[in-house]
Design an enzyme around this catalytic site. Sequence first.
Site, PDB file in Angstrom:
ATOM      1  N   THR A  28       0.858  -1.183   0.000  1.00  0.00           N
ATOM      2  CA  THR A  28       0.000   0.000   0.000  1.00  0.00           C
ATOM      3  C   THR A  28       0.892   1.229   0.000  1.00  0.00           C
ATOM      4  O   THR A  28       1.770   1.352   0.849  1.00  0.00           O
ATOM      5  CB  THR A  28      -0.921   0.015   1.238  1.00  0.00           C
ATOM      6  OG1 THR A  28      -1.614  -1.237   1.326  1.00  0.00           O
ATOM      7  CG2 THR A  28      -1.936   1.141   1.134  1.00  0.00           C
ATOM      8  N   LYS A 140       4.544  -8.888   3.761  1.00  0.00           N
ATOM      9  CA  LYS A 140       3.190  -8.358   3.818  1.00  0.00           C
ATOM     10  C   LYS A 140       2.310  -9.287   2.982  1.00  0.00           C
ATOM     11  O   LYS A 140       1.859  -8.962   1.888  1.00  0.00           O
ATOM     12  CB  LYS A 140       3.140  -6.919   3.292  1.00  0.00           C
ATOM     13  CG  LYS A 140       1.931  -6.146   3.796  1.00  0.00           C
ATOM     14  CD  LYS A 140       2.115  -4.653   3.616  1.00  0.00           C
ATOM     15  CE  LYS A 140       0.970  -3.907   4.300  1.00  0.00           C
ATOM     16  NZ  LYS A 140       1.120  -2.431   4.153  1.00  0.00           N
ATOM     17  N   GLU A 173       5.469  -4.660  16.667  1.00  0.00           N
ATOM     18  CA  GLU A 173       5.002  -3.574  15.816  1.00  0.00           C
ATOM     19  C   GLU A 173       3.684  -3.040  16.353  1.00  0.00           C
ATOM     20  O   GLU A 173       3.287  -3.350  17.486  1.00  0.00           O
ATOM     21  CB  GLU A 173       4.822  -4.078  14.379  1.00  0.00           C
ATOM     22  CG  GLU A 173       3.837  -5.240  14.259  1.00  0.00           C
ATOM     23  CD  GLU A 173       3.826  -5.885  12.882  1.00  0.00           C
ATOM     24  OE1 GLU A 173       4.682  -5.529  12.034  1.00  0.00           O
ATOM     25  OE2 GLU A 173       2.964  -6.750  12.648  1.00  0.00           O
TER      26      GLU A 173
END
Length: 265
Positions: A28, A140, A173
Amino acid sequence: MYWINGQQHDALAASDRGLQFGDGCFTTARVVDGNIDLFPWHLERMQQAAQRLLLPAVDWAALELEMRHAAGSLSLGVVKAILTRGSGGRGYSPRGCAAPTRIVSRSTYPTHYLSWREEGISLALSPVALARNPLLAGLKHLNRLEQVLIRAHLDQADAHEALVLDTAGMLVECCAANLFWRKGKNVFTPNLDQAGVAGVMRRRVIELLAGSEYLLHYVSEPLETLADAEEMLICNALMPLLPVNRAQSWRYPSRQLYDFLRPHC
């Protein structure tokens, strides 16, 4: 707006393995004045993920053109690219999957990031821990159920983002961002060899720190390491960088590192 294999529509085959198994990867990206920020790194992360996931031959030139086309009319927005293994195979077997599916979309920019940059944000500890899996760590990939559950809990919390640990109790994270914290001239970020996503903005911050007075450490540390931090910030490709005012009961009034990095992110 969506494009699938270069054609503008939003109907995906029910047999596509991205739907069936989360078999694929995505990225993204932020678009500014028609240009995709850090575009080479977005393409590189997709190529690395495709290689590690053993996806069949991807038409990278076509994907690049499709992403550029989607970004072209945006002054400030978002372009997302997804690769799946396509359709084929029986059960989990990827045999017979020779044509990956390319999905590209564009959307408006999440404008709350603009105010968060100025005001700062708060973080709350998520009750959902990330499973350790070195085979997929850093990627990802399309298996995002952990993040969906993290976000569902965060929606009920009085915080902007989540602090996420792994199943060994180590910091990894946020729900959708990478972490950095500072103690003096030492900057720390979680080692992502067991879990988490290695974001492109994380890579940018690491690059900036390499040529600075700060010393970066990759660590595997529990939540309590944040108790004596002087500053904390999070980043992803869209934010791209946000200062943290509070994490749990700890407060971080300093923006020394944030002010150093912000002009370059």
